[in-house]
Every structure is written in structure tokens, then in C-alpha cells.
Design an enzyme around this catalytic site. Structure first.
Site, mmCIF file in Angstrom:
data_model
loop_
_atom_site.group_PDB
_atom_site.id
_atom_site.type_symbol
_atom_site.label_atom_id
_atom_site.label_comp_id
_atom_site.label_asym_id
_atom_site.label_seq_id
_atom_site.Cartn_x
_atom_site.Cartn_y
_atom_site.Cartn_z
ATOM 1 N N ASN A 1 -2.669 -3.975 -9.145
ATOM 2 C CA ASN A 1 -1.751 -4.317 -8.063
ATOM 3 C C ASN A 1 -1.023 -3.063 -7.587
ATOM 4 O O ASN A 1 -0.238 -2.467 -8.342
ATOM 5 C CB ASN A 1 -0.717 -5.341 -8.538
ATOM 6 C CG ASN A 1 0.377 -5.582 -7.506
ATOM 7 O OD1 ASN A 1 0.212 -6.323 -6.544
ATOM 8 N ND2 ASN A 1 1.522 -4.909 -7.674
ATOM 9 N N GLU A 2 -1.327 -2.621 -6.367
ATOM 10 C CA GLU A 2 -0.578 -1.600 -5.626
ATOM 11 C C GLU A 2 -0.595 -0.208 -6.232
ATOM 12 O O GLU A 2 0.224 0.635 -5.863
ATOM 13 C CB GLU A 2 0.870 -2.062 -5.392
ATOM 14 C CG GLU A 2 0.975 -3.297 -4.517
ATOM 15 C CD GLU A 2 2.414 -3.675 -4.167
ATOM 16 O OE1 GLU A 2 3.349 -3.034 -4.670
ATOM 17 O OE2 GLU A 2 2.591 -4.626 -3.378
ATOM 18 N N ASP A 3 -1.524 0.076 -7.133
ATOM 19 C CA ASP A 3 -1.540 1.422 -7.719
ATOM 20 C C ASP A 3 -2.003 2.479 -6.726
ATOM 21 O O ASP A 3 -1.597 3.649 -6.813
ATOM 22 C CB ASP A 3 -2.430 1.439 -8.965
ATOM 23 C CG ASP A 3 -1.784 0.715 -10.135
ATOM 24 O OD1 ASP A 3 -0.675 0.183 -9.964
ATOM 25 O OD2 ASP A 3 -2.386 0.675 -11.225
ATOM 26 N N SER B 1 -5.519 -4.369 -5.278
ATOM 27 C CA SER B 1 -4.886 -5.178 -4.240
ATOM 28 C C SER B 1 -3.553 -4.514 -3.915
ATOM 29 O O SER B 1 -2.664 -4.463 -4.759
ATOM 30 C CB SER B 1 -4.650 -6.613 -4.721
ATOM 31 O OG SER B 1 -4.074 -7.388 -3.696
ATOM 32 N N HIS C 1 -0.902 -5.936 1.740
ATOM 33 C CA HIS C 1 0.380 -6.504 1.341
ATOM 34 C C HIS C 1 1.342 -6.219 2.491
ATOM 35 O O HIS C 1 1.703 -5.069 2.724
ATOM 36 C CB HIS C 1 0.882 -5.879 0.037
ATOM 37 C CG HIS C 1 0.054 -6.221 -1.160
ATOM 38 N ND1 HIS C 1 0.378 -5.817 -2.437
ATOM 39 C CD2 HIS C 1 -1.086 -6.950 -1.283
ATOM 40 C CE1 HIS C 1 -0.525 -6.275 -3.286
ATOM 41 N NE2 HIS C 1 -1.429 -6.961 -2.608
#
Length: 878
Positions: free
Chosen positions: A438-440, A494, A514
């Protein structure tokens, strides 16, 4: 002998300090458990979920803790050919395990199961007690030590302090912008003592579906230890369909397989597109007895599966590159939500809770739930419930918002973690995608880390950059997916675009996004959400308070129960929530600061924002071959403690009005109406003055009205219907224009446009050369209905924005009840905005947070309370 499995569940004690410390042991809860819960049971701490008590338990995460139990050796222990193992389902997190005072193993990964052969480690004296001890180091302190140890790596983390970066533990334990800092420790999964001669280790299935979607051909794999004969039975609805006994060795040691064929298989479908038939593979391991020539059952195992075909469609089109899912050759619009752990104390979430959560998502018409990477690989019971209810699962690997290291020992641990969890979950039909994190990759962009997707294709070279985790996301994890599961796509992150768009900037043309420029970022008005979509919106959201019943449980001091109190502000962990939430409420509504009034306004504001998003982004599903938006997942479905957050259902399972708003927009057949919004708050470029200005003509809000109407359908056949459009005065409740009528042929599985840029000729419009007199204006709602065979099947209403410019006196609201008090009927003489029943734990409503239109009566089914005991309010009510 048959396998013996004994769970070491009871008889545990715990203490502060290492195993040799002088601290007193206290009784622990039955396993699985965690130190905070054991301290609570022993009344050593206050409840961290109440008031400011979270602050008083921070010390727990700084300490060492030891758990201890005793057990006796199993009856057949020590016999020739008998193996005894201890299976540790999960230890949180830095654990040192001792058996009878001797080291057994160490663990540094919460997500790994350990299976340890203790055949030679137990005391064989008859009836002797075996002592099992587990010491847990402080994860925070170990994390800080690892940061210092690995100076070669640039540790970057968002949301929390840096110590979580090198630790394989649920990342939200360090706190997040919706959750508390509660650094747990303990045996958080079962510990089982197993004795066997031969045993079944694992069962899984690989299969293919033919082009006609009728026949399934596949193979049942069984991993086993020892020897014996295997047979299997494939059944559906307890009816045997095929028996297998011809198991043959494979190239993997200890793994055998047998082929099967189901010529007329029933496929598993997402909810709303078909049924969810499940098949059971029952495997039996037998040993022939030389004396009796009879078979002895040594072990048995079942695997429940559903057959479906999954595709992640990423094709170039006029909008960029598509991103949507196709199940059994049918395009699926994935409207749903994101999931965080359901409790800060994971062991409190039982199978029944998981089932209730997935049922609630399904009843809310949610087709997909995304399990976020900062939590855990959830228990089987969540996936079993998703299988049952037809909820698709997007599963992130357990990485979130950080630049993770990739030294060799870390990579080895991550690989074991990934393989174990992929194997455990691989046959759930609900699981349709794995994502790397997530969002790395947003960390990569924000801090300028080394990343060249197009030219650098050597995984070993990635380990030498300051973004070595690329090796995990783009080499290791996809390799695990290829080797351990079939038919499930992998996505590097993501959000993630195509490597050149990864995507801090939010690229609406490729991959998933996102969308946080509403609430976070530029704090756009939520009325702009229709034009802020991407190919798949996997996060976006808006905050709101939970119902007052939940706040009263969390804040025990009545004097602190007001918006902006210390206890309330402390509980809301979102950065800048004091300004952001009030800004969005005040921008749209006449603000109230009493607890009940402000709670209601935040909830209606959240519901409105999500309605703007789901309604318009589902419209962008369009038609086959032109899927502009493939799905919408709100952040977030649930909470891990009682708080005000982006969740649409609170910690106690009580839905906010936004839950029902999503439910209405995701019905199989919906009609949407949306008027053009004339901005009233932002600075616009004025052609006359050639400069930024907020001097706009306010009369355009109520008089210069244009609107669109469309029908969205996930039906698999086209339908004839009729659209009616009414224009109803907010002030009087009377129609101010003749209604519009239009027959429509509704397209299959897509969007049918009915009216586009339709302009309303407002009666009695004011003279533009005279001062604008709001008392003479007549703002109106646009109410549209869809009827099929003379039955209304869908409706929608568009209000003049902002609501704060409207007045709501004398609405003429009537609330009536059925004789058995299981139904409530609500109507009004004039349009009503945001009618909300106060909800609480144990109460279940079929609808809430709806608008009322004159001449229409809304029926709500009530469970868990008598309908005549409900309390309610609406915008403008006292």
C-alpha cells in the site's frame, strides 16, 4: 495410529520481564491472546478504548513479556515411527521459545507459522509436565535496534515513527491516522501439539474452465508426511460427484496429485451476478493393517473451493489503459470498500464477527473488499464468509507507507511469510488479486528514490539502490504468486500505474489511484469528485462521526461529549481533522456544535460526498470496450476502535448513513441525476476581469440549472423502462414545472445516458439587472424515477448546492409504524434532506440517511428494537 491434535489453549500464565525474572505470574486468557487483554482481565490497566486511556498503556509496548504453560506428553510419544510436533500459528513478534528450559527456536515475524519437531525434546517420564515458555521482546525497541544496525538502508516511514520499518508486524500497531498506538505482544494464533505416524500437510486444487464455461478439469494436490493410501471425494451440497484414488507423485517431494473432471460444473459468481456454489474436496489418508487387511484412517482434510475464471483487464483504449476485472467472461464493476483490522486487539475478532462483517458488506451491495497492507493476512473465516456471500477480495501483502529494507535475512523471512499465506488462501474463490503493498511507490516519488522502470530490469541491481524493496514487489512476490497459485493476478502496489506512473501525482489514465485531493491534498470540494476519477479508484474517502451511542461508550465523562473537546480531538487521529472536518461541514451546511447536531451533519456530509463519487464513477463504467472506471473502493469499511474516521461502519458494527448511501448507489439497477454545480466557494478565473476572483453570480446556483440523467445496470439483459423527472420546490413542496417523461432501453451491464446537459427554464427567474432577492427565489430539487412494467424500481434526487443556503421550516414530516412495530413509514409534505434514525449496537435497519420527497413514503424494516422507539433528525430539524 491416527493423527492426534491437541490445542494448548488453557492453563497459561504471563508476567512482565524475561523467563528468569522475579516478577509474579498472572493468569492469562485462553489462547489466542495478547498482553493488553491479559492485563485488562487482571484489572492491571484501564480500558485503552475509553477516554484518554490509550496514553496510560504506552509502557506495555516497551517491556518484555513471558508466557508459560505446562502439558503432558501425548500417550504415543517416544514410540518407534511416531513424530511429535508443535505448531505455532503466529507469535507477535520477537519471540524466544523454550521447552523444558531449553531453547527451541526464535521468531521475528508475526505473519509466519512455525512447525517444530519436538520428538526428542519432551520428558518421557510417565506423567511428567512439559514446560513451554515464550518470551516476547519489545517490537518497538527491537525495531529501533534494527534501524541502527542497518545503516546501509534509508528508512522512511509515514504515519508513525521509524521503528516499524524493519519489523514484520502488523504496521497499524504503531498507530495510524484512524487508530491508536497499541504495541501488542503474545501468542496471537493457536498453538497445537500434534502426534502422528503419517499426516496430511496441505490440500489444494488447480483447475481450468473450458471456453463454454461448462466443464472444469483440474488436479487435486496433497502434501503429506509419512506413507499411506490416499483417496478423495468431490461433493457439492453433500452429494458426491467424483471419487479419486489414483494419486501419483509429482516433482515436489512429498506431494502427490490426482486428476478430476466435472463436465457440468456450477461456477462461482460475485454477488449480484449469480450464485456462489461451493464444492468440498474431502481427502482421507489410510494405512492398511497387516493383521486385519482393513484400512485404518490416519488423517483427514477438507478443502472448500469455488470454480471461477478471473481476468484483470488492462488494455489500451481512448481513456488510456483500462483496469477492471472480468469474472467468468463477464465484466464486473467493483464497487466496495477497504478493510483494516477489525480490532486493535486481533484475537477478539472471532469467526462470527468476520462473517457478520462480510455479510454486512454484501448486504450493502459491495462487490469487493480490499484488505489493506498495513494490517494482517486475515483469518480463513473472513475469506470463507466472502466465499459464501460473493464478496470479491483484493489482498495487499503486508507492507504499507514505508521504504522497507531488503537485506538477505529480511528477504528470507518475507518469502516464507508470502508463501505460507498464499498457500493458505489460494483456493478461496473470493480472492481475485494480490497487490505488493500500500502506497510504497508514493514514498519513492516523494523522496526521489532510485527507480528506473523502463531501463533497469535486473532484480539484483535493485537491491543496491536506496529503494531495494522493488526487489520484493517486482521480483520476489510475483515469483511466489506464479509458483504457489494459479489464475490470480498480481499488481505491484496500490496505487500503481505502469511503472512510469506509480502514482503520487494520481494518473487518471492508467492503473489504480488513491484519490485524496478530497479531505487531504488540495481539499477539493467533494462536488468535484465526478471529474476526479481514475481507471480504478482503490482509495478515497470522507470523515464523519459515528452515532452518538458509540461516542458515549468511548467517552465516559459527559462534560467531554462535545465537538472539539480534548477527549474528542484525541480520539480522532487524522492529521488536521480539527480544520478539515469543520471546513467541509461549514462549506455545505448551516453548522451546529451540539454533539447530536454536529454528529448528524458530519454523517450527512460524508454520505453526500460518497454519493457524488459512487454515483458518477459508476456512471463512468460505461459499456463493454469502454470501461472508463473499473471500480470504486471507499476508505474505509470499518474501524479498529471506537472513533471518528473515514469508516462507513463503526467499531461496533453500527452503520453510518454513508453505508446506506453506498448501498443505494450500488443496487443492480439505479437511476442517477446530477446537476451542474456552480462553484460558490472557490476562486474562479473571470473572463471579464482577467484575474482570479470569487465574485460570481450567486443567482446561477438556483436559476442557471443544467442536469444529466442516466441509468446504470449490472443486469445481463437489456430492459425497457420509463424515466420521470419532477421539479419540486424546496419551500412549498409543489412542482414548479411540468414533469419530463422518456422511454428508455437500458443497456446490459453498463450505463445508458437519458438526458445530457438538459437545461431547466426556471419560472419567475429574476431580472438580471435588478438586485438578487433570495426571498423571491424558489430553489428546487430534481427528482427522477425509473419504472419498469409500471413498478418504480429506482429513484434519485439532486439538491441545489450548497444546502446551507436553503431553509427547512415546516417540513410536515410524518412517522408511522406497522402494528407489529417491525416497520416504520416516513413521509413529508416538503423535501427533507438527510433523515437519519439514531442507530446503536444490536439495531438493524434496512435503510437510513435518506431524503424525503413529497408524495413518496419510505418504508424501513427494523430489527433489534421496536420501531416506535426510534429517534430521528434531519437537516434543519431542532
Amino acid at each position: 495410529m491416527a493423527v492426534s491434535r491437541f490445542q494448548l489453549k488453557s492453563g497459561w500464565a504471563f508476567k512482565k520481564g524475561c523467563r528468569n525474572s522475579d516478577a509474579e505470574y498472572l493468569p492469562a486468557n485462553d489462547l489466542p491472546t495478547e498482553v493488553h487483554l491479559d492485563l485488562l482481565t487482571n484489572e492491571k490497566i484501564a480500558d485503552p478504548f475509553k477516554d484518554l486511556n490509550e496514553l496510560s498503556v504506552r509502557w506495555i509496548g516497551e517491556e518484555t513479556w513471558t508466557y508459560r504453560t505446562t502439558f503432558t506428553a501425548p500417550p504415543d510419544y517416544g514410540k518407534r515411527g511416531i513424530t511429535t510436533i508443535l505448531r505455532f500459528g503466529g507469535l507477535d513478534t520477537f519471540a524466544h521459545v523454550f521447552i523444558n528450559g531449553k531453547p527451541l527456536f526464535d521468531s521475528d515475524n508475526m505473519f509466519i507459522e512455525h512447525v517444530v519437531d519436538v520428538t526428542g525434546s519432551l520428558d518421557i517420564d510417565n506423567g511428567a509436565e512439559q514446560i513451554l515458555e515464550i518470551t516476547f521482546d519489545s517490537a518497538r525497541q527491537k525495531g529501533l535496534e534494527l534501524v541502527k544496525e542497518h545503516k546501509e538502508h534509508r528508512f522512511i516511514v509515514h504515519q508513525t515513527e521509524i521503528s516499524r520499518g524493519p519489523v514484520r508486524k502488523a504496521q497499524y500497531d504503531w498507530g495510524w491516522d484512524w487508530g491508536p498506538i497499541l504495541m501488542t505482544a503474545g501468542p496471537w494464533k493457536p498453538i497445537v501439539l500434534e502426534t502422528f505416524e503419517s499426516r496430511i500437510v496441505d490440500v489444494w486444487v488447480e483447475y481450468e474452465i473450458d471456453e463454454d464455461l461448462k466443464q472444469v478439469e483440474g488436479r487435486v494436490f496433497v502434501e503429506m508426511e509419512g506413507s499411506g493410501k490416499l483417496d478423495a471425494d468431490i461433493s457439492k451440497d453433500r452429494q458426491s460427484l467424483e471419487k479419486l484414488d489414483d494419486f501419483k507423485p509429482t516433482t515436489k517431494p512429498g506431494v502427490v496429485s490426482a486428476d478430476f473432471e466435472l463436465p457440468d460444473a456450477s461456477l462461482w459468481w460475485p454477488r449480484g451476478y449469480g450464485s456462489q456454489p461451493l464444492y468440498v474436496i474431502s481427502v482421507t489418508l489410510r494405512s492398511a493393517s497387516a493383521s486385519t487387511k482393513a484400512d485404518t484412517v490416519l488423517d483427514e482434510a477438507d478443502k472448500t473451493i469455488g470454480f471461477r475464471k478471473v481476468e484483470l483487464v488492462q488494455e489500451d483504449d481512448s481513456h488510456g489503459t483500462s483496469f477492471y476485472f472480468r469474472i467468468n467472461d463477464v465484466d464486473i464493476f467493483c464497487g466496495g470498500s477497504c478493510w483494516i483490522p477489525a480490532d486493535s486487539f486481533l484475537t477478539r475478532t472471532t469467526s462470527s464477527f468476520y462473517r457478520a462483517w462480510m455479510k454486512q458488506a454484501a448486504e450493502g451491495n459491495q462487490a469487493m473488499v480490499r484488505i489493506w497492507g498495513g494490517g494482517i493476512y486475515e483469518q480463513d473465516s473472513l475469506f470463507e464468509a466472502a466465499d459464501e456471500f460473493g464478496v470479491l477480495i483484493w489482498q495487499d501483502f503486508a507492507f504499507a507507507c514505508a521504504n522497507y529494507p531488503a537485506h538477505r535475512s529480511y528477504l528470507a523471512s518475507v518469502e516464507v511469510e508470502a508463501r505460507q499465506n498464499v498457500r493458505r488462501l489460494r483456493n478461496h474463490p473470493s480472492l481475485i488479486i494480490w497487490a505488493g503493498n500500500n502506497e510504497d511507490y508514493q514514498i519513492v516519488e516523494r523522496y526521489g528514490l532510485e527507480y528506473n522502470y523502463t531501463t533497469d530490469k535486473d532484480p539484483e541491481s535493485w537491491l543496491k539502490t536506496n529503494f531495494p524493496a522493488r526487489y520484493i514487489y517486482e521480483y520476489l512476490l510475483p515469483k511466489v504468486i506464479r509458483e504457489e497459485t494459479k489464475g490470480v493476478p498480481y499488481h505491484p502496489s496500490s496505487p500503481f500505474g505502469n511503472g512510469t506512473s506509480t502514482t503520487l501525482k494520481v494518473d487518471p489514465t492508467v492503473g489504480d489511484i488513491h484519490q485524496w485531493n478530497v479531505w487531504h491534498g488540495t481539499m477539493e470540494p467533494y462536488q468535484r469528485l465526478p471529474r476526479m476519477a481514475g481507471r480504478f479508484v482503490s482509495e478515497f474517502g470522507m470523515e464523519a462521526y459515528p452515532h452518538v451511542s458509540t461516542l458515549e461508550k468511548a467517552i465516559t465523562d459527559p462534560d467531554e461529549r462535545y465537538p472539539g473537546s480534548m477527549a474528542m480531538d484525541f480520539r480522532n487521529k487524522a492529521i488536521g481533522h480539527e480544520r478539515r472536518l469543520v471546513s467541509y461541514v461549514a462549506e455545505n451546511f448551516r453548522i451546529r456544535y451540539d454533539l447530536e447536531g454536529f454528529t448528524h451533519l458530519t454523517q450527512i456530509m460524508q454520505a453526500d460526498a460518497l454519493t457524488w463519487a459512487y454515483r458518477s464513477w459508476r456512471r463512468d463504467w460505461k459499456q463493454h470496450g469502454n470501461r472508463k472506471v473499473g471500480g470504486v473502493l471507499v476508505w474505509q469499511l470499518n474501524d479498529c476502535w471506537p472513533t471518528m474516521s473515514w469508516a462507513v461502519i463503526d467499531y461496533y458494527g453500527v452503520p453510518k448513513p454513508a453505508y446506506y448511501a453506498i448501498k443505494r448507489t450500488l443496487e443492480p439497477l439505479v437511476v442517477g441525476v446530477q446537476r451542474k454545480v456552480n462553484d460558490w466557494t472557490v476562486r474562479l478565473a473571470d473572463e471579464l476581469w482577467q484575474r482570479d476572483t470569487s465574485h460570481i453570480d450567486m443567482r446561477k446556483i438556483w436559476e442557471d440549472v443544467q442536469f444529466d440523467i442516466w441509468v446504470a445496470s449490472n443486469m445481463r439483459e437489456s430492459i425497457n423502462g420509463n424515466i420521470t423527472v419532477q421539479f419540486i420546490s424546496v419551500r412549498t413542496g409543489k412542482e414548479i414545472l411540468n414533469p419530463l417523461e422518456r422511454a428508455v432501453r437500458i443497456e446490459t451491464n453498463g450505463t445508458t445516458e437519458v438526458f445530457e446537459n438538459e437545461k431547466v427554464n426556471v419560472p419567475n427567474a429574476q431580472d438580471p439587472d435588478k438586485p438578487f432577492d433570495t426571498s423571491n427565489a424558489d430553489p428546487f430539487i430534481i427528482y427522477t424515477t425509473l419504472t419498469i412494467h409500471d413498478k418504480q424500481v429506482a429513484s434519485d434526487v439532486s439538491w441545489p448546492e450548497p444546502i446551507k443556503y436553503l431553509s427547512f421550516p415546516d417540513r410536515g414530516v410524518t412517522v408511522e409504524y406497522s402494528d407489529d412495530k417491525k416497520k416504520v413509514f416516513v413521509s413529508a409534505e416538503k423535501p427533507v434532506k438527510g433523515f437519519v434514525f439514531a442507530e446503536k449496537e444490536g439495531l438493524k435497519l434496512s435503510d437510513n440517511g435518506f431524503d424525503l420527497v413529497p408524495g413518496r413514503r419510505t418504508e424501513v424494516h427494523v430489527q433489534g428494537s421496536a420501531a416506535d422507539g426510534l429517534q430521528w433528525r434531519y437537516v434543519g430539524s431542532s
